[in-house]
Scaffold this active site. Structure first.
Site, PDB file in Angstrom:
ATOM      1  N   LYS A   1       3.885  -3.295  13.719  1.00 12.44           N
ATOM      2  CA  LYS A   1       3.878  -4.472  12.844  1.00 12.44           C
ATOM      3  C   LYS A   1       5.300  -4.888  12.427  1.00 12.44           C
ATOM      4  O   LYS A   1       5.483  -5.590  11.443  1.00 12.44           O
ATOM      5  CB  LYS A   1       2.992  -4.195  11.627  1.00 12.44           C
ATOM      6  CG  LYS A   1       1.531  -3.890  11.992  1.00 12.44           C
ATOM      7  CD  LYS A   1       0.598  -3.944  10.795  1.00 12.44           C
ATOM      8  CE  LYS A   1      -0.859  -3.779  11.205  1.00 12.44           C
ATOM      9  NZ  LYS A   1      -1.807  -3.967  10.082  1.00 12.44           N
TER      10      LYS A   1
ATOM     11  N   SER B   1      -1.916   4.643   0.676  1.00 18.27           N
ATOM     12  CA  SER B   1      -2.772   5.765   1.079  1.00 18.27           C
ATOM     13  C   SER B   1      -1.974   7.007   1.473  1.00 18.27           C
ATOM     14  O   SER B   1      -2.291   8.113   1.038  1.00 18.27           O
ATOM     15  CB  SER B   1      -3.682   5.313   2.223  1.00 18.27           C
ATOM     16  OG  SER B   1      -2.919   4.845   3.327  1.00 18.27           O
TER      17      SER B   1
ATOM     18  N   LYS C   1       6.502  -6.104   1.698  1.00 18.03           N
ATOM     19  CA  LYS C   1       5.634  -5.114   2.343  1.00 18.03           C
ATOM     20  C   LYS C   1       6.354  -4.617   3.589  1.00 18.03           C
ATOM     21  O   LYS C   1       6.695  -5.393   4.478  1.00 18.03           O
ATOM     22  CB  LYS C   1       4.298  -5.745   2.710  1.00 18.03           C
ATOM     23  CG  LYS C   1       3.402  -4.784   3.476  1.00 18.03           C
ATOM     24  CD  LYS C   1       2.025  -5.356   3.691  1.00 18.03           C
ATOM     25  CE  LYS C   1       1.169  -4.392   4.475  1.00 18.03           C
ATOM     26  NZ  LYS C   1      -0.165  -4.942   4.726  1.00 18.03           N
TER      27      LYS C   1
ATOM     28  N   ARG D   1      -5.620   2.941   7.554  1.00 12.92           N
ATOM     29  CA  ARG D   1      -6.058   2.454   8.865  1.00 12.92           C
ATOM     30  C   ARG D   1      -7.178   3.334   9.422  1.00 12.92           C
ATOM     31  O   ARG D   1      -8.056   2.846  10.135  1.00 12.92           O
ATOM     32  CB  ARG D   1      -4.868   2.369   9.819  1.00 12.92           C
ATOM     33  CG  ARG D   1      -3.881   1.286   9.382  1.00 12.92           C
ATOM     34  CD  ARG D   1      -2.664   1.186  10.297  1.00 12.92           C
ATOM     35  NE  ARG D   1      -1.649   0.311   9.732  1.00 12.92           N
ATOM     36  CZ  ARG D   1      -0.418   0.179  10.230  1.00 12.92           C
ATOM     37  NH1 ARG D   1      -0.059   0.855  11.306  1.00 12.92           N
ATOM     38  NH2 ARG D   1       0.453  -0.635   9.653  1.00 12.92           N
TER      39      ARG D   1
ATOM     40  N   LYS E   1       5.380  -2.753  -1.632  1.00  9.65           N
ATOM     41  CA  LYS E   1       4.486  -1.818  -0.955  1.00  9.65           C
ATOM     42  C   LYS E   1       5.174  -1.203   0.239  1.00  9.65           C
ATOM     43  O   LYS E   1       5.730  -1.962   1.036  1.00  9.65           O
ATOM     44  CB  LYS E   1       3.241  -2.591  -0.511  1.00  9.65           C
ATOM     45  CG  LYS E   1       2.296  -1.823   0.342  1.00  9.65           C
ATOM     46  CD  LYS E   1       1.196  -2.722   0.810  1.00  9.65           C
ATOM     47  CE  LYS E   1       0.346  -1.962   1.780  1.00  9.65           C
ATOM     48  NZ  LYS E   1      -0.739  -2.736   2.295  1.00  9.65           N
TER      49      LYS E   1
END
Ligand code: PBG
Length: 332
Positions: free
Chosen positions: A225, A282, A203, A213, A256
């Protein structure tokens, strides 16, 4: 004269296999059915709510009653795997994500309800602190740093609560080290040895999670992150993560985002015998939707071409916000 010689020399004509629909069907190398798809769904507390996500048109946050209706309509289309995400009120968030395993947690209640009404569906849950964290991070924050090992017991507690609620598979999405093994042991000790782990293996720290988000109001309150999610420039590191997740007991490995990481999907597919999942995230879905809404692309053609590219790269399973659109298209 020269031309006709050249023609008779041409023994191979790949176009012969593209000549008719029936022949193209036989020569088709990749298939995509609803069995390969997982539909992400957002749930919030309340009644009668279907609120569209501005940055992801066509995708809604549902209150539990509306969510059950949505799942029923998907099941009628043959789409039967879902991953749920809770939109949690800011007042219920804290630094240690206690609401994630609170007995009155509406998300756990709705999962129970779904599995009671539709026991044949496959219900998946994310396991990470961010929807419940007042810091908006996936791990415990201390002095601005994300603390790995102290996050693990929180994930274990969340996992057992979710397994008890009836989720079939859990998806650790926080990229903490050692979480798959820690969760596996906690689940087994609690008797949930049949609850699967869909590991978010590779990820990346990606810009393409924006609309997600927005949907959960879960953006980090400070920082980014990058100390836990992977550097988009790295591929060999994905193999290290895959090896560890496999040793720790993962049942499936996920990459991802998906579209921008097709090479990583292919690499994991050839390195592992576990099923490979790809999360068409998304932002990747929003890009396509926006171009189609502008009339720049044809959704009915661009969407299936996008999904087949993920299968061709090696994804066994695809998580996509277009799962229901694809199921509807297959029906008509
Ligand atoms: C939470 C989580 C995120 C996504 C899935 N689980 C966001 C993040 O890591 O910030 C993103 C999914 C999407 O964009 O569709 N850990």
């Amino acid at each position: 004269m020269i031309y006709s010689n050249a023609l008779s020399d041409m023994l191979r004509r790949p176009r012969r296999n593209r000549r008719t629909d029936a022949i193209r069907g036989m020569a088709n190398e990749t298939h995509l059915t609803v069995d390969h798809l997982i539909f992400p769904l957002f749930v919030l507390e309340g009644k009668g709510i279907r609120s569209e996500i501005k940055s992801l048109p066509g995708i809604f946050r549902f209150s539990p009653d509306e969510l059950l209706r949505e799942i029923e309509s998907c099941m009628n289309l043959g789409l039967r795997s879902f991953i749920l995400f809770p939109a949690v009120a800011e007042s219920l968030k804290d630094q240690t994500a206690t609401y994630s395993y609170h007995p009155e947690n509406f998300y756990l209640h709705v999962a129970r309800e779904i599995k009671k009404r539709f026991p044949e569906c496959c219900l998946i849950s994310d396991v990470a602190m961010d929807p419940y964290s007042s810091d908006g991070h996936d791990g415990l924050v201390r002095d601005g740093a994300i603390i790995n090992d102290e996050t693990l017991p929180i994930l274990a507690q969340m996992s057992v609560a979710q397994a008890e609620a009836g989720f079939d598979m859990l998806g650790p999405s926080d990229m903490m080290d050692g979480r798959v093994g820690f969760m596996r042991r906690a689940l087994d000790e609690a008797g949930h040895y049949n609850t699967g782990i869909l590991a978010y293996t590779a990820k990346y720290a990606s810009a393409f999670y924006g609309p997600f988000r927005d949907a959960l109001d879960s953006a980090p309150k400070h920082g980014d992150k990058k100390t836990y999610q992977m550097n988009p420039a790295n591929k060999r590191e994905a193999l290290i993560e895959a090896e560890l997740d496999t040793l720790e007991g993962a049942d499936m490995l996920m990459v991802k985002p998906a579209l921008h990481y097709l090479d990583v999907i292919q690499t994991l597919k050839s390195a592992s015998n576990l099923p490979i999942a790809a999360y068409h995230v998304s932002g990747e879905c929003a890009m396509l939707r926006a171009a189609c809404q502008n009339g720049w692309l044809d959704f009915n053609r661009a969407m299936p071409e996008t999904l087949i590219s993920l299968r061709r790269a090696g994804a066994d399973v695809i998580l996509t916000y277009f799962a229901k659109d694809y199921a509807e298209m297959q029906r008509s």
